[in-house]
Scaffold this motif. Sequence first.
Motif, mmCIF file in Angstrom:
data_model
loop_
_atom_site.group_PDB
_atom_site.id
_atom_site.type_symbol
_atom_site.label_atom_id
_atom_site.label_comp_id
_atom_site.label_asym_id
_atom_site.label_seq_id
_atom_site.Cartn_x
_atom_site.Cartn_y
_atom_site.Cartn_z
ATOM 1 N N LEU A 58 33.746 21.186 92.849
ATOM 2 C CA LEU A 58 35.156 20.741 93.427
ATOM 3 C C LEU A 58 35.377 22.109 94.425
ATOM 4 O O LEU A 58 36.264 22.979 93.536
ATOM 5 C CB LEU A 58 36.015 20.491 92.139
ATOM 6 C CG LEU A 58 35.675 19.700 91.822
ATOM 7 C CD1 LEU A 58 36.536 19.054 91.034
ATOM 8 C CD2 LEU A 58 35.571 18.389 92.930
ATOM 9 N N SER A 59 35.627 21.779 96.331
ATOM 10 C CA SER A 59 36.085 23.281 96.303
ATOM 11 C C SER A 59 37.967 22.721 96.947
ATOM 12 O O SER A 59 38.123 21.347 97.260
ATOM 13 C CB SER A 59 35.804 23.521 97.744
ATOM 14 O OG SER A 59 34.488 24.075 97.706
ATOM 15 N N ILE A 60 38.898 23.302 96.402
ATOM 16 C CA ILE A 60 40.488 23.152 96.485
ATOM 17 C C ILE A 60 41.258 24.490 97.175
ATOM 18 O O ILE A 60 40.879 25.350 96.561
ATOM 19 C CB ILE A 60 40.962 23.191 94.949
ATOM 20 C CG1 ILE A 60 40.199 21.450 94.103
ATOM 21 C CG2 ILE A 60 42.095 22.864 94.946
ATOM 22 C CD1 ILE A 60 40.521 21.369 92.783
ATOM 23 N N ASP A 61 41.689 23.854 97.920
ATOM 24 C CA ASP A 61 42.506 24.982 98.616
ATOM 25 C C ASP A 61 43.306 25.811 98.042
ATOM 26 O O ASP A 61 44.276 26.701 98.349
ATOM 27 C CB ASP A 61 42.922 24.129 100.634
ATOM 28 C CG ASP A 61 41.371 24.172 100.863
ATOM 29 O OD1 ASP A 61 40.409 24.821 100.830
ATOM 30 O OD2 ASP A 61 41.757 23.146 102.196
ATOM 31 N N ASP A 62 44.146 24.918 96.923
ATOM 32 C CA ASP A 62 45.288 25.944 96.777
ATOM 33 C C ASP A 62 45.729 24.899 95.221
ATOM 34 O O ASP A 62 44.921 24.980 94.640
ATOM 35 C CB ASP A 62 46.590 24.123 96.707
ATOM 36 C CG ASP A 62 47.683 24.306 96.200
ATOM 37 O OD1 ASP A 62 48.219 24.173 95.050
ATOM 38 O OD2 ASP A 62 48.617 24.278 96.743
ATOM 39 N N PRO A 63 45.317 27.442 94.995
ATOM 40 C CA PRO A 63 45.470 27.800 93.850
ATOM 41 C C PRO A 63 45.983 27.091 92.755
ATOM 42 O O PRO A 63 45.015 26.981 92.021
ATOM 43 C CB PRO A 63 46.146 29.421 93.925
ATOM 44 C CG PRO A 63 45.307 29.569 95.579
ATOM 45 C CD PRO A 63 46.221 28.131 95.998
ATOM 46 N N ALA A 64 47.014 26.580 93.227
ATOM 47 C CA ALA A 64 47.703 26.592 91.550
ATOM 48 C C ALA A 64 47.029 24.520 91.513
ATOM 49 O O ALA A 64 47.242 24.411 90.130
ATOM 50 C CB ALA A 64 49.336 26.116 92.000
ATOM 51 N N GLU A 65 46.461 24.186 92.835
ATOM 52 C CA GLU A 65 45.972 23.019 92.312
ATOM 53 C C GLU A 65 44.741 23.214 91.385
ATOM 54 O O GLU A 65 44.436 21.535 90.234
ATOM 55 C CB GLU A 65 45.859 21.654 93.897
ATOM 56 C CG GLU A 65 45.492 20.190 93.032
ATOM 57 C CD GLU A 65 44.991 19.871 94.405
ATOM 58 O OE1 GLU A 65 44.636 18.848 94.409
ATOM 59 O OE2 GLU A 65 45.162 20.468 95.602
ATOM 60 N N ALA A 66 44.282 23.993 92.028
ATOM 61 C CA ALA A 66 42.463 24.343 91.505
ATOM 62 C C ALA A 66 42.879 24.357 90.249
ATOM 63 O O ALA A 66 41.781 23.800 89.216
ATOM 64 C CB ALA A 66 42.179 25.050 91.891
ATOM 65 N N GLU A 67 43.680 25.349 89.294
ATOM 66 C CA GLU A 67 43.834 25.243 88.463
ATOM 67 C C GLU A 67 44.202 24.324 87.583
ATOM 68 O O GLU A 67 43.932 23.898 86.350
ATOM 69 C CB GLU A 67 45.177 26.545 88.767
ATOM 70 C CG GLU A 67 45.260 27.480 86.817
ATOM 71 C CD GLU A 67 45.504 28.705 86.237
ATOM 72 O OE1 GLU A 67 45.391 29.058 85.810
ATOM 73 O OE2 GLU A 67 46.777 28.958 87.441
ATOM 74 N N HIS A 68 45.242 23.762 87.651
ATOM 75 C CA HIS A 68 45.504 22.057 87.421
ATOM 76 C C HIS A 68 44.213 21.548 87.115
ATOM 77 O O HIS A 68 44.302 21.103 85.713
ATOM 78 C CB HIS A 68 46.899 21.025 88.564
ATOM 79 C CG HIS A 68 47.329 20.218 87.556
ATOM 80 N ND1 HIS A 68 47.745 20.190 86.193
ATOM 81 C CD2 HIS A 68 46.669 18.917 87.745
ATOM 82 C CE1 HIS A 68 47.224 19.296 86.234
ATOM 83 N NE2 HIS A 68 47.279 18.479 87.030
ATOM 84 N N VAL A 69 43.494 21.094 88.202
ATOM 85 C CA VAL A 69 42.339 20.608 87.209
ATOM 86 C C VAL A 69 41.917 20.896 86.876
ATOM 87 O O VAL A 69 40.819 20.561 85.791
ATOM 88 C CB VAL A 69 41.492 19.948 89.354
ATOM 89 C CG1 VAL A 69 40.485 19.699 89.059
ATOM 90 C CG2 VAL A 69 42.628 19.382 90.175
ATOM 91 N N PHE A 70 41.095 22.364 86.738
ATOM 92 C CA PHE A 70 40.146 23.023 85.948
ATOM 93 C C PHE A 70 41.088 22.600 84.871
ATOM 94 O O PHE A 70 40.548 22.583 83.317
ATOM 95 C CB PHE A 70 40.767 24.670 86.436
ATOM 96 C CG PHE A 70 39.627 25.322 85.296
ATOM 97 C CD1 PHE A 70 38.105 25.388 85.510
ATOM 98 C CD2 PHE A 70 40.074 25.780 83.993
ATOM 99 C CE1 PHE A 70 37.354 26.379 84.477
ATOM 100 C CE2 PHE A 70 39.080 26.378 83.167
ATOM 101 C CZ PHE A 70 37.739 27.025 83.296
ATOM 102 N N ASN A 71 42.418 22.611 84.106
ATOM 103 C CA ASN A 71 42.855 22.521 82.631
ATOM 104 C C ASN A 71 42.613 21.926 82.331
ATOM 105 O O ASN A 71 42.429 20.969 81.174
ATOM 106 C CB ASN A 71 43.932 23.030 82.820
ATOM 107 C CG ASN A 71 44.491 24.214 83.166
ATOM 108 O OD1 ASN A 71 43.586 25.800 82.194
ATOM 109 N ND2 ASN A 71 45.444 25.507 83.774
ATOM 110 N N ALA A 72 43.063 20.275 83.515
ATOM 111 C CA ALA A 72 42.800 18.958 83.658
ATOM 112 C C ALA A 72 41.392 18.127 82.948
ATOM 113 O O ALA A 72 40.754 18.017 81.326
ATOM 114 C CB ALA A 72 43.107 17.929 84.456
ATOM 115 N N LEU A 73 40.280 18.857 83.791
ATOM 116 C CA LEU A 73 38.904 18.291 83.018
ATOM 117 C C LEU A 73 38.590 19.124 81.788
ATOM 118 O O LEU A 73 37.637 18.606 81.073
ATOM 119 C CB LEU A 73 38.282 18.620 84.599
ATOM 120 C CG LEU A 73 38.191 18.626 85.517
ATOM 121 C CD1 LEU A 73 37.375 18.781 86.814
ATOM 122 C CD2 LEU A 73 37.851 16.400 85.057
ATOM 123 N N ALA A 74 39.128 20.710 81.457
ATOM 124 C CA ALA A 74 38.223 20.831 80.506
ATOM 125 C C ALA A 74 39.094 20.831 78.550
ATOM 126 O O ALA A 74 38.874 21.163 77.988
ATOM 127 C CB ALA A 74 39.025 23.018 80.834
#
Length: 136
Positions: A83-99
Amino acid sequence: MQLNPYLFFNGQCEAAFKFYEQCLGGKIVAMFSHAGTPAEGQVPANWRDKIMHARMLVGDEALMGSDAPPEHYEQTKGFSVSLSIDDPAEAEHVFNALAEKGTVKMPFQRTFWAVGFGMLVDRFGIPWMINCEKDK
């Protein structure tokens, strides 16, 4: 041409897609089981409620999957859903949710190519790479 990942699960496709829908902000647009289809008689009775096909849209992209009967299921290896996500906060949020309840292989962190990058295997055994190349 369009390239879309198709994921196979060992009986957990419905739960996985509902989880991905929440984590990714997607929308499940198709999900049907073997029951009531011509394929119903080709799977064991206890497998008829398992998912024959699921499709979820995340923006303009599609993620698809199904349950593979136990005799045909193979554990995932040799790929990651990226997944390529432009917003750093959103990217970290998605990472944490999937993890959540999964296994972090590389924590989400700054790299030489990205503001944030991380790798994980989710609770359903699917490997993911989350990448955010730029500061917003």
